[in-house]
Design an enzyme around this catalytic site. Structure first.
Site, mmCIF file in Angstrom:
data_model
loop_
_atom_site.group_PDB
_atom_site.id
_atom_site.type_symbol
_atom_site.label_atom_id
_atom_site.label_comp_id
_atom_site.label_asym_id
_atom_site.label_seq_id
_atom_site.Cartn_x
_atom_site.Cartn_y
_atom_site.Cartn_z
ATOM 1 N N SER A 281 0.847 -1.199 0.000
ATOM 2 C CA SER A 281 0.000 0.000 0.000
ATOM 3 C C SER A 281 0.877 1.241 0.000
ATOM 4 O O SER A 281 1.988 1.228 0.546
ATOM 5 C CB SER A 281 -0.886 0.032 1.246
ATOM 6 O OG SER A 281 -0.122 0.366 2.391
ATOM 7 N N ASP A 282 0.374 2.301 -0.611
ATOM 8 C CA ASP A 282 1.005 3.585 -0.343
ATOM 9 C C ASP A 282 0.789 3.852 1.148
ATOM 10 O O ASP A 282 -0.082 3.255 1.784
ATOM 11 C CB ASP A 282 0.402 4.687 -1.225
ATOM 12 C CG ASP A 282 1.356 5.883 -1.374
ATOM 13 O OD1 ASP A 282 2.285 6.025 -0.543
ATOM 14 O OD2 ASP A 282 1.175 6.684 -2.307
ATOM 15 N N TRP A 283 1.580 4.767 1.709
ATOM 16 C CA TRP A 283 1.573 4.972 3.150
ATOM 17 C C TRP A 283 0.206 5.513 3.627
ATOM 18 O O TRP A 283 -0.234 6.569 3.172
ATOM 19 C CB TRP A 283 2.731 5.882 3.542
ATOM 20 C CG TRP A 283 4.007 5.150 3.852
ATOM 21 C CD1 TRP A 283 4.823 5.381 4.927
ATOM 22 C CD2 TRP A 283 4.620 4.060 3.146
ATOM 23 N NE1 TRP A 283 5.891 4.498 4.923
ATOM 24 C CE2 TRP A 283 5.791 3.679 3.847
ATOM 25 C CE3 TRP A 283 4.296 3.326 2.004
ATOM 26 C CZ2 TRP A 283 6.633 2.631 3.440
ATOM 27 C CZ3 TRP A 283 5.136 2.276 1.590
ATOM 28 C CH2 TRP A 283 6.274 1.941 2.298
#
Ligand SMILES: *[C@@H]1O[C@H](CO)[C@@H](O)[C@H](O)[C@H]1NC(C)=O
Ligand SMILES: *[C@@H]1O[C@H](CO)[C@@H](O)[C@H](O)[C@H]1NC(C)=O
Ligand SMILES: *[C@@H]1O[C@H](CO)[C@@H](O)[C@H](O)[C@H]1NC(C)=O
Ligand SMILES: *[C@@H]1O[C@H](CO)[C@@H](O)[C@H](O)[C@H]1NC(C)=O
Ligand SMILES: *[C@@H]1O[C@H](CO)[C@@H](O)[C@H](O)[C@H]1NC(C)=O
Ligand SMILES: *[C@@H]1O[C@H](CO)[C@@H](O)[C@H](O)[C@H]1NC(C)=O
Ligand SMILES: *[C@@H]1O[C@H](CO)[C@@H](O)[C@H](O)[C@H]1NC(C)=O
Ligand SMILES: *[C@@H]1O[C@H](CO)[C@@H](O)[C@H](O)[C@H]1NC(C)=O
Ligand SMILES: *[C@@H]1O[C@H](CO)[C@@H](O)[C@H](O)[C@H]1NC(C)=O
Ligand SMILES: *[C@@H]1O[C@H](CO)[C@@H](O)[C@H](O)[C@H]1NC(C)=O
Ligand SMILES: *[C@@H]1O[C@H](CO)[C@@H](O)[C@H](O)[C@H]1NC(C)=O
Ligand SMILES: *[C@@H]1O[C@H](CO)[C@@H](O)[C@H](O)[C@H]1NC(C)=O
Length: 764
Positions: A281-283
């Protein structure tokens, strides 16, 4: 048609993505994201290397408890930007994830490479590979397992997009060549590459829920064909080269969040493109636990998010299958084996500024490559009467805030140091710009400014240099200077989009210098498009260069070009319009204050030069344009098969592997031309091939060759076109289809300087 549908349903995809449509006209343009469940369980079928990595990973996962599986699929606080859970009992280490695509961020003794948009402007696959390899060496040297790059999302749909500079180009073919080369380079050092952001993260405004405005994140609503031919296209090259990881994106696609969109993850990425690696996932981009697991997310960052204990419970109560969590853990470990990281991987060498430590030096000899790419990606767009190269100058005047290393006037005026909060591009807004702002920014160990490099050359020549880095209207005009060099820039950053493609201060500065100096040379360091019509036709503006974002050797790179040690060969990886409004609805990000903001990509395939060509808008400087210190002649277009016999669809009996259907990558046709250097200076020419596919934009880049030519020298160039290069995405067949009919062929020096043309036809 019938055959196509059977092909899609029975062979290519376990779940039919075509939803029973039998005619393209029945497919709605925008809608909800179609459900694709369950996701494919990866098993390493792509090739023997992956198969062996998978058998080892499966063996390891079979020894793991449910809690342990849930531990390696989540992040923890640690030394790196991302740290996966370790399993001490089985000697599985925590994997270190780190930014950025143009250099390791926040550490000392690392290199600041040119940004990827600068790399794209080189049009040089060999430099792209060397960039990936050098960057990979630095990541590996610091013990980082997973590098968070390269970038093809944003592609650059919106002219003022805040992160366009982190990626290569808004042309998917050019971006794809770079994505493939950088991925291969990085992974050849044993570092896992993470192409990002998958997919359609084309603007910063409202990219996350609650950002800028209360409500959900913007939804990028894209039709299936555009998604494939523009946005997924460059990612295919990375996946084809074996990318081990992919980062899913913040915003929504067809109203479903990027990290829980089953069509994007289970469907296109893992089924159609045969992706064997893991999705990270992106952060903070995870917005639901069960939904993201079932849609195909494999590891959440930077913490437990909605997983951890909850994921264990979801598996126990059956909401997430054991197959799925096993697949998540297996994908992570198989990739770790695939890149050889189980053997002799360096210790993590990441430290905070406050920690006393022995520094880990990883710069190697990368400065020379950075200097070379810095020069190779510099684009000369105006050069009246051979103003450049400078001829052994004795007296130069240098103007503009962008000529020197300078701290931002609004924050920490005299400080630069490592660490997230002091990224070079983030804070030094008003000094020389070598990178953009945000998590894609680099933290250079040192910077050679343009002034420093020119100053040194003047000193060596016992000349005179005068400067003014502050004034909007510099005084006095140094009338005896042979040339006035003006350095300006155009900044952009993650987390917001640009509000203009120009600024008044810089435009005034150029015009004021030009009013008093008949030989005014302008260098624009820019994060992308910068309109120049306020001054580009001024008779005293004799030369203009787009210096883009050249990295730490900035001054040396530009001096090499100005002094003629290197003949320019960079070409614009975007279109520079005469006026901002020429970009139409694609000038700005979509601004909606609704709770569920929608961004319909109604322009389809027509972004950048595709739109300018369709609408017959004359750009100031077209895509692919760039001058040099010599001239070239193009001749002898040769299309190797006047009539190409290829089945319209790839063979449905061949298994999909990592990168998609293997036949998509086979050469279907070659085209040759001959280039001669008709001037007096040795230089590279970037010969470009544009193809007119039936039922597609008039011309699309489908090949380029950067060829070195001595004065008087002639060389052949060859463009190999793959089946994908000749295809459109058929939404009914759910496959790339070669079109029946006549294809246009153009070879030239830019998207509008088309020197040779021809046609070929395809008969199925
Ligand atoms: C698809 O539908 C349109 C509109 O109903 C029709 O004109 C066209 O002939 C159909 N095409 C095919 C291949 O059936
Ligand atoms: C988005 O919706 C369009 C129209 O229904 C569809 O063609 C496309 O495949 C969808 N894409 C995704 C990723 O959901
Ligand atoms: C591996 O996956 C492919 C594609 O999904 C499938 O055809 C094959 O049967 C699988 N093999 C095993 C051993 O599971
Ligand atoms: C989970 O990961 C953390 C962080 O790496 C580690 O400290 C902990 O021991 C791991 N738990 C298990 C059950 O292995
Ligand atoms: C699990 O779910 C709860 C409630 O939804 C949430 O507060 C927690 O942060 C989640 N994550 C972890 C790692 O337990
Ligand atoms: C199963 O557990 C997950 C995580 O706690 C929870 O979100 C979900 O609602 C539960 N499902 C059922 C059917 O109990
Ligand atoms: C270029 O040089 C020629 C010959 O010296 C001169 O006639 C012409 O005006 C120059 N052009 C410009 C734009 O300065
Ligand atoms: C840059 O600095 C000059 C002089 O200090 C100032 O006038 C100008 O507004 C600054 N420009 C920006 C974009 O911050
Ligand atoms: C060009 O520069 C000269 C000074 O060398 C100046 O006299 C002239 O007015 C300038 N031209 C314009 C159009 O500003
Ligand atoms: C986007 O497209 C949908 C479906 O065609 C339409 O209902 C909606 O009004 C459009 N939204 C905007 C903001 O144009
Ligand atoms: C095409 O170009 C390649 C070099 O790129 C050359 O080796 C080959 O001989 C050329 N073929 C023809 C037919 O010109
Ligand atoms: C092809 O080249 C010829 C000769 O240079 C030119 O006259 C013609 O307009 C070109 N055609 C196209 C379609 O570009």
């Amino acid at each position: 048609m019938r055959l196509s549908i059977e092909f899609a349903a029975l062979v290519l995809l376990p779940v039919c993505l075509c939803q029973g449509y039998t005619n393209e006209s029945e497919v709605p343009l925008y809608g909800q994201s179609p459900p694709v469940y369950p996701g494919p369980v990866a098993n390493g079928t792509s090739n023997p290397a992956w198969a062996s990595s998978y058998s080892r990973a499966k063996e390891l996962v079979s020894q793991m408890t449910l809690e342990e599986k849930a531990n390696i699929t989540r992040g923890f606080t640690g030394r790196c930007v991302g740290n996966s859970g370790a399993i001490p009992r089985l000697n599985i280490p925590s994997l270190c994830f780190a930014d950025a695509p143009d250099g390791i961020r926040g550490q000392e003794f690392v290199s600041a490479f040119p940004a990827m948009i600068h790399l794209a402007a080189t049009f040089a696959p060999d430099l792209m590979y060397q960039y990936g390899y050098a960057l990979g060496k630095e990541y590996r040297g610091k013990g980082i397992n997973v590098a968070l790059g390269p970038v093809a999302g944003p592609l650059g749909r919106v002219a003022r997009g805040g992160r366009n500079w982190e990626g290569l180009s808004n042309d998917p073919y050019l971006a794809g060549v770079g994505m493939g080369a950088v991925t291969r380079g990085m992974q050849d050092t044993g570092v896992i590459a993470t192409p990002k952001h998958w997919l359609l993260n084309e603007q910063e405004f409202r990219r996350r829920p609650g950002q800028d405005v209360q409500g959900e994140a913007v939804s990028s609503n894209v039709d299936d064909r555009t998604l494939h031919e523009l946005y997924a296209f460059p990612f295919m090259d990375s996946i084809r080269e074996g990318a081990g990881s992919i980062m899913c994106s913040y915003q929504r696609v067809n109203n479903s969040y990027g990290c829980q969109n089953s069509k994007l993850l289970n469907g296109i990425l893992k089924t159609e493109l045969g992706f064997e690696g893991f999705v990270v996932s992106d952060w903070l981009a995870q917005h639901a636990g069960v939904a993201s697991a079932n849609a195909g997310l494999d590891i959440v960052m930077p913490d437990g998010g909605f997983w951890g204990k909850n994921l264990t419970e979801a598996v126990k109560n059956g909401s997430v299958s054991t197959d799925r969590i096993d697949d998540m853990a297996t994908r992570i470990l198989a990739t770790w084996y695939q890149l050889g990281q189980d053997r002799d991987y360096p210790e993590i060498g990441i430290y905070s500024n406050l920690q006393k430590h022995i520094p880990v030096e990883v710069q190697g000899d990368h400065a020379s490559l950075i200097r070379e790419i810095g020069a190779a990606g510099t684009v000369l767009v105006k050069n009246v009467n051979n103003t450049l190269p400078l001829n052994n100058p004795k007296f130069l005047a240098v103007y503009g805030y962008d000529a020197v290393v300078k701290a931002s006037p609004w924050q920490n005026p005299a400080r630069f140091g490592g660490g997230y909060e002091v990224n070079f591009g983030w804070n030094i807004l008003n000094g020389t710009m070598i990178t953009g702002g945000g998590s894609g920014s680099s933290t250079p160990s040192y910077v050679v400014s343009p002034f420093q490099a020119i100053n040194e050359r003047i000193a060596k020549n016992r000349g005179t240099i005068r400067w003014d880095f502050e004034s909007r209207n510099p005084y006095p005009p140094y009338v005896n200077a042979e040339a006035c060099l003006v350095f300006i820039n155009a900044y952009a950053s993650e987390s917001f989009d640009r509000t203009s493609l120009q600024d008044e201060f810089s435009d005034d500065l150029v015009n004021n210098v030009a009013a008093n100096c008949s030989n005014t040379i302008v260098v624009v360091h820019s994060t992308g498009i910068r309109t120049v019509d306020e001054w580009v036709e001024h008779p005293n503006v004799t030369a203009v260069l787009f210096g883009l974002l050249p990295g730490q050797e900035s001054g040396n790179s530009i001096a090499d070009i100005l002094y003629g040690d290197v003949a320019p060969s960079g070409k614009l990886p975007f279109t520079v319009a005469k006026k901002e409004s020429d970009y139409g609805t694609l000038l700005n990000s979509s601004v909606s204050f609704d709770a569920f903001p929608q961004d319909n990509f109604t322009e389809g395939l027509y972004i950048d030069y595709r739109a300018f060509d369709r609408d017959e808008i004359e750009p100031r400087f077209e895509f692919g344009f760039g001058l040099t210190y010599t001239t070239f002649h193009y001749s002898s277009l040769h299309i190797h098969d006047e009539s190409v016999q290829v089945a319209s669809l790839p063979d449905p009996n061949i298994l999909i592997v990592q990168g998609g259907h293997p036949q998509l990558w086979e050469t279907a046709l070659s085209i040759n031309a001959t280039i001669s250097n008709t001037g007096k200076v040795a230089a590279y020419e970037v010969a470009q091939l544009y193809i007119g596919i039936p039922d597609a934009p008039a011309r699309q880049l489908r090949g380029f060759q950067r060829v070195w030519l001595q004065p008087g020298e002639t060389k052949p160039v060859q463009f190999d076109l793959t089946r994908r290069d000749l295809s459109i995405w058929d939404v009914v067949a759910q496959q790339w289809r070669v079109q029946n009919g006549e294809y246009g062929v153009w070879v030239g020096a830019s998207s509008r300087d088309l020197r040779l043309n021809g046609t070929f036809s395809v008969t199925n």
